[in-house]
Design a protein around this motif. Structure first.
Motif, PDB file in Angstrom:
ATOM      1  N   GLU A  24       0.842  -1.187   0.000  1.00 30.46           N
ATOM      2  CA  GLU A  24       0.000   0.000   0.000  1.00 30.46           C
ATOM      3  C   GLU A  24       0.880   1.240   0.000  1.00 30.46           C
ATOM      4  O   GLU A  24       1.861   1.319   0.723  1.00 30.46           O
ATOM      5  CB  GLU A  24      -0.895   0.003   1.235  1.00 30.46           C
ATOM      6  N   SER A 118      -9.262   5.235  -5.412  1.00 37.22           N
ATOM      7  CA  SER A 118      -7.969   4.578  -5.212  1.00 37.22           C
ATOM      8  C   SER A 118      -7.318   4.323  -6.566  1.00 37.22           C
ATOM      9  O   SER A 118      -7.942   4.479  -7.612  1.00 37.22           O
ATOM     10  CB  SER A 118      -8.120   3.264  -4.430  1.00 37.22           C
ATOM     11  N   SER A 161      -4.695   4.347  -1.629  1.00 38.66           N
ATOM     12  CA  SER A 161      -6.011   4.816  -1.220  1.00 38.66           C
ATOM     13  C   SER A 161      -6.018   6.341  -1.288  1.00 38.66           C
ATOM     14  O   SER A 161      -5.130   6.986  -0.756  1.00 38.66           O
ATOM     15  CB  SER A 161      -6.316   4.349   0.191  1.00 38.66           C
TER      16      SER A 161
END
Length: 167
Positions: A24, A118, A161
């Motif tokens: 991420e 995202s 995100s």
């Protein structure tokens, strides 16, 4: 700005087979304090821009990039080598610098304001990659790109995100 071809949809690729292999993007401090009041910006265009220099300076290779939460958009970029990029695994965006020496890849809507939720992307480990990107939106009134957030990213598969929560 180069128009490559229509591509992005709401369809989310199934990365379940890559559990543990997806990192991420980590949001870092905002670059521009003037954007702090913009909580949910809507724009006709969004892009990711490589922090300069990239690992090899002059190129950025992205074999996959999907903007989640938007559809009916055109792919835009700083420039590319080879065939047109459509975001699929069967071809790659061989990013090249624009006239300002920047490397970027984005989306543009014709007339509809959009805000992605995202980004799923991939960088080739050991290839033309970067460790930091900025996510920017186009301010149509001032005709300039505005830095919204900055992210540290890794090589390989990445999920970024675009939450409006602060860190």
């Amino acid at each position: 700005v180069e128009l490559l071809r229509k591509y992005f949809t709401l369809e989310i690729p199934d990365w379940s087979e890559y559990e543990g292999d997806v990192s991420e993007g980590q949001r870092v401090c905002d670059v521009d304090s003037s954007n702090e009041t913009v909580v949910n910006p809507l724009s006709l265009a969004w892009r990711i821009r490589a922090a300069m220099p990239t690992k090899h300076g002059w190129a950025w290779d992205i074999p996959y990039c999907k903007w989640i939460g938007v559809n009916s958009t055109d792919v835009i970029s700083s420039g590319h080598a080879g065939e047109g990029f459509d975001g699929n695994y069967d071809n790659m965006w061989g990013g090249r610098q624009d006239s300002k020496g920047q490397l970027w890849l984005g989306i543009r809507s014709e007339g509809q304001l959009i805000r992605p939720i995202s980004i799923k992307m991939k960088q080739i480990p050991g290839g033309h990659s970067t460790s930091e990107i900025t996510v920017e939106y186009l301010d149509s009134l001032q005709e300039k790109w505005v830095v919204w957030h900055r992210y540290n990213i890794s090589e390989g598969r990445i999920i970024i995100s675009l939450s409006t929560e602060t860190t």
